[in-house]
Scaffold this motif. Structure first.
Motif, mmCIF file in Angstrom:
data_model
loop_
_atom_site.group_PDB
_atom_site.id
_atom_site.type_symbol
_atom_site.label_atom_id
_atom_site.label_comp_id
_atom_site.label_asym_id
_atom_site.label_seq_id
_atom_site.Cartn_x
_atom_site.Cartn_y
_atom_site.Cartn_z
ATOM 1 N N ALA A 25 10.931 6.179 -25.436
ATOM 2 C CA ALA A 25 11.937 6.842 -24.499
ATOM 3 C C ALA A 25 12.210 8.212 -24.020
ATOM 4 O O ALA A 25 11.834 8.635 -22.286
ATOM 5 N N ALA A 26 11.543 9.156 -25.390
ATOM 6 C CA ALA A 26 11.303 10.104 -24.217
ATOM 7 C C ALA A 26 10.265 10.112 -23.842
ATOM 8 O O ALA A 26 10.386 11.223 -22.811
ATOM 9 N N ALA A 27 8.988 9.284 -24.185
ATOM 10 C CA ALA A 27 7.608 9.770 -24.087
ATOM 11 C C ALA A 27 8.458 9.283 -22.541
ATOM 12 O O ALA A 27 6.949 9.925 -21.421
ATOM 13 N N ALA A 28 8.732 8.439 -21.419
ATOM 14 C CA ALA A 28 8.923 8.064 -20.399
ATOM 15 C C ALA A 28 9.629 8.562 -19.699
ATOM 16 O O ALA A 28 9.817 8.693 -18.129
ATOM 17 N N THR A 29 9.987 9.455 -20.073
ATOM 18 C CA THR A 29 11.355 11.240 -20.185
ATOM 19 C C THR A 29 10.090 11.515 -19.684
ATOM 20 O O THR A 29 10.535 13.206 -18.631
ATOM 21 N N SER A 30 8.625 12.002 -19.620
ATOM 22 C CA SER A 30 8.590 13.448 -20.000
ATOM 23 C C SER A 30 7.564 12.934 -18.091
ATOM 24 O O SER A 30 7.030 12.356 -18.450
ATOM 25 N N PRO A 31 7.847 14.237 -17.434
ATOM 26 C CA PRO A 31 6.520 14.542 -16.372
ATOM 27 C C PRO A 31 5.035 14.594 -16.448
ATOM 28 O O PRO A 31 4.264 14.065 -17.110
ATOM 29 N N LEU A 32 5.066 13.056 -15.588
ATOM 30 C CA LEU A 32 3.712 12.401 -15.523
ATOM 31 C C LEU A 32 2.321 14.145 -14.790
ATOM 32 O O LEU A 32 2.812 14.872 -13.954
ATOM 33 N N PRO A 33 1.103 13.417 -14.966
ATOM 34 C CA PRO A 33 0.506 14.402 -14.189
ATOM 35 C C PRO A 33 0.405 14.752 -13.106
ATOM 36 O O PRO A 33 1.040 13.505 -12.183
ATOM 37 N N THR A 34 0.429 15.824 -12.291
ATOM 38 C CA THR A 34 0.665 16.016 -11.039
ATOM 39 C C THR A 34 -1.000 15.774 -10.372
ATOM 40 O O THR A 34 -2.419 16.237 -10.154
ATOM 41 N N VAL A 35 -0.961 15.027 -9.493
ATOM 42 C CA VAL A 35 -2.242 14.277 -8.419
ATOM 43 C C VAL A 35 -2.475 14.893 -7.535
ATOM 44 O O VAL A 35 -0.997 15.402 -6.832
ATOM 45 N N PRO A 36 -3.635 15.955 -7.885
ATOM 46 C CA PRO A 36 -3.900 17.177 -6.472
ATOM 47 C C PRO A 36 -3.963 16.169 -5.263
ATOM 48 O O PRO A 36 -4.150 14.954 -4.625
ATOM 49 N N PRO A 37 -3.499 16.454 -3.371
ATOM 50 C CA PRO A 37 -3.643 15.875 -2.890
ATOM 51 C C PRO A 37 -5.151 15.558 -1.798
ATOM 52 O O PRO A 37 -5.377 16.463 -2.243
ATOM 53 N N ALA A 38 -4.618 14.422 -1.636
ATOM 54 C CA ALA A 38 -6.030 13.989 -0.692
ATOM 55 C C ALA A 38 -6.761 15.180 0.125
ATOM 56 O O ALA A 38 -5.660 15.328 1.207
ATOM 57 N N GLN A 39 -7.953 15.164 0.242
ATOM 58 C CA GLN A 39 -8.400 16.632 1.139
ATOM 59 C C GLN A 39 -8.982 16.034 2.405
ATOM 60 O O GLN A 39 -9.710 14.824 2.310
ATOM 61 N N PRO A 40 -8.402 16.319 3.453
ATOM 62 C CA PRO A 40 -9.349 15.668 4.311
ATOM 63 C C PRO A 40 -10.671 15.795 4.326
ATOM 64 O O PRO A 40 -11.049 16.609 4.164
ATOM 65 N N PRO A 41 -11.340 14.464 5.398
ATOM 66 C CA PRO A 41 -12.512 14.963 5.240
ATOM 67 C C PRO A 41 -13.523 16.247 5.593
ATOM 68 O O PRO A 41 -12.817 16.009 7.195
ATOM 69 N N ARG A 42 -14.267 16.955 5.699
ATOM 70 C CA ARG A 42 -14.967 17.748 6.880
ATOM 71 C C ARG A 42 -15.572 17.257 8.024
ATOM 72 O O ARG A 42 -16.145 15.882 8.120
ATOM 73 N N GLN A 43 -14.589 17.673 9.144
ATOM 74 C CA GLN A 43 -15.432 17.480 10.391
ATOM 75 C C GLN A 43 -16.608 17.866 11.007
ATOM 76 O O GLN A 43 -17.381 19.110 10.428
ATOM 77 N N LEU A 44 -17.484 16.715 10.819
ATOM 78 C CA LEU A 44 -18.561 17.331 11.849
ATOM 79 C C LEU A 44 -18.986 18.635 12.815
ATOM 80 O O LEU A 44 -17.941 18.608 13.705
ATOM 81 N N THR A 45 -19.662 19.792 13.169
ATOM 82 C CA THR A 45 -20.001 20.084 13.987
ATOM 83 C C THR A 45 -21.145 19.362 15.071
ATOM 84 O O THR A 45 -21.436 18.645 15.267
ATOM 85 N N ARG A 46 -20.204 20.037 15.822
ATOM 86 C CA ARG A 46 -21.172 18.983 17.467
ATOM 87 C C ARG A 46 -22.430 19.462 16.952
ATOM 88 O O ARG A 46 -23.037 18.874 17.506
ATOM 89 N N ALA A 47 -23.237 20.861 16.053
ATOM 90 C CA ALA A 47 -24.448 20.613 16.462
ATOM 91 C C ALA A 47 -24.853 19.765 15.403
ATOM 92 O O ALA A 47 -25.999 19.245 15.866
ATOM 93 N N GLU A 48 -24.509 19.874 13.964
ATOM 94 C CA GLU A 48 -24.651 18.472 13.031
ATOM 95 C C GLU A 48 -24.493 17.456 13.981
ATOM 96 O O GLU A 48 -25.872 16.410 13.598
ATOM 97 N N VAL A 49 -23.727 16.472 15.121
ATOM 98 C CA VAL A 49 -23.796 15.691 15.851
ATOM 99 C C VAL A 49 -25.107 15.557 16.810
ATOM 100 O O VAL A 49 -25.881 14.351 16.513
ATOM 101 N N GLU A 50 -25.157 16.120 17.358
ATOM 102 C CA GLU A 50 -26.268 16.852 17.939
ATOM 103 C C GLU A 50 -27.642 16.385 17.182
ATOM 104 O O GLU A 50 -28.211 16.161 18.292
ATOM 105 N N ASN A 51 -27.780 17.280 15.839
ATOM 106 C CA ASN A 51 -28.802 17.146 15.297
ATOM 107 C C ASN A 51 -29.747 15.575 14.976
ATOM 108 O O ASN A 51 -30.550 15.028 15.018
ATOM 109 N N ALA A 52 -28.356 15.336 14.646
ATOM 110 C CA ALA A 52 -28.091 13.683 13.984
ATOM 111 C C ALA A 52 -29.347 12.990 14.579
ATOM 112 O O ALA A 52 -30.047 11.920 14.657
#
Length: 282
Positions: A44-71
């Motif tokens: 019961a004590a274990a059930a009330t222990s705080p759970l590990p904090t999950v870091p927020p998901a990072q948004p994907p890096r946006q491609l630059t216009r130069a990267e798109v044009e190169n591809a």
């Protein structure tokens, strides 16, 4: 979309399971009531222990216009290399970035052995790419509350039935789009090969043997078709028109259709090919 389990307790499943296993282990070794109380209190004590904090998901890096044009600048060579390696007669390629068409080009021939070139507006048959397109159209109808993914298909299907009456009453649009209705692999395809039309095939799905419902995966073109047609019926229209209204027309896809008749009468279309003796034949 698989079934999601609902947790009615605020306690995480892993901790509730650990508490249950701890109590079973205590009883199995014949511990005293006091020991059992201590074990339960510990969990019961274990059930009330705080759970590990999950870091927020990072948004994907946006491609630059130069990267798109190169591809994009390298695509011509990539496509031509693929055509050399595979021998595929013709290809059309489009790239959309930030809701804008940044590349659109045709390569090769619409029909092997002719001079008919593939262009950016050449119409191709799309085979099983119809699945994500169909799910997008249905998702639009779901977003407008015309249907729900968990709607039983029988609510919107005129005369729809499968071999098992219980499955008939409970199979949903999501079940058919997930290929988990129990229908056998490619059910109905042979009837299509013999020349039977869509309505006949859908009406005869009721004679197909069923595997366990939602416990068996088998790819079915006509199971998914039934869900799509039922969605269109709920919207008061045909599947062909629903696809045009919800997807093709808003995107400016003026040459695209879900009607095979439209493909047949198109002048600028690529024909199907089969590989025979190492070469592709129309």
């Amino acid at each position: 979309m698989d079934d999601m389990s609902r947790l009615d307790s605020a306690c995480p499943r892993s901790l509730r399971s650990a508490a249950a296993l701890g109590l079973v282990a205590a009883l199995a070794v014949g511990c005293t009531a006091a020991d059992a109380d201590t074990t339960a209190a510990g969990h019961a004590a274990a059930a009330t222990s705080p759970l590990p904090t999950v870091p927020p998901a990072q948004p994907p890096r946006q491609l630059t216009r130069a990267e798109v044009e190169n591809a994009v600048s390298r695509l011509d060579d990539v496509v031509r290399d693929a055509m050399r390696r595979t021998g595929v007669p013709g290809i059309a390629v489009g790239v959309v970035h930030d809701d804008k068409v940044v590349y659109l080009k045709g390569f090769g021939l619409r029909t092997a052995g002719t001079k008919d070139r593939v262009g950016p507006d050449t119409v191709f048959q799309l085979a099983s790419v119809s699945k994500p397109i169909a799910s997008t159209v249905v998702a639009a109808a779901v977003g407008e509350k015309t249907v729900g993914w968990d709607d039983p298909v029988v609510d919107h299907g005129s005369g729809f039935a499968l071999k098992d009456p219980w499955v008939t009453r409970h199979v949903t649009i999501a079940d058919l789009f997930s290929h988990r209705s129990g229908l056998p692999d490619h059910a109905g395809d042979l009837l299509e090969d013999l020349g039977y039309d869509r309505s006949y095939i859908l009406d005869h799905l009721r004679y197909e043997p069923l595997a366990p419902f939602r416990a068996h995966y088998a790819y079915t073109n006509f199971g998914l078709t039934e869900a799509a047609v039922a969605t269109a019926r709920a919207a008061g229209t045909s599947w062909e028109k629903l696809s045009t209204d919800k997807l093709y027309r808003p995107l400016g896809m003026d040459s695209t259709s879900s009607s095979f008749a439209d493909y047949e009468k198109a002048d600028n279309k690529a024909v199907l090919h089969v590989k025979t003796g190492g070469t592709w034949q129309a």
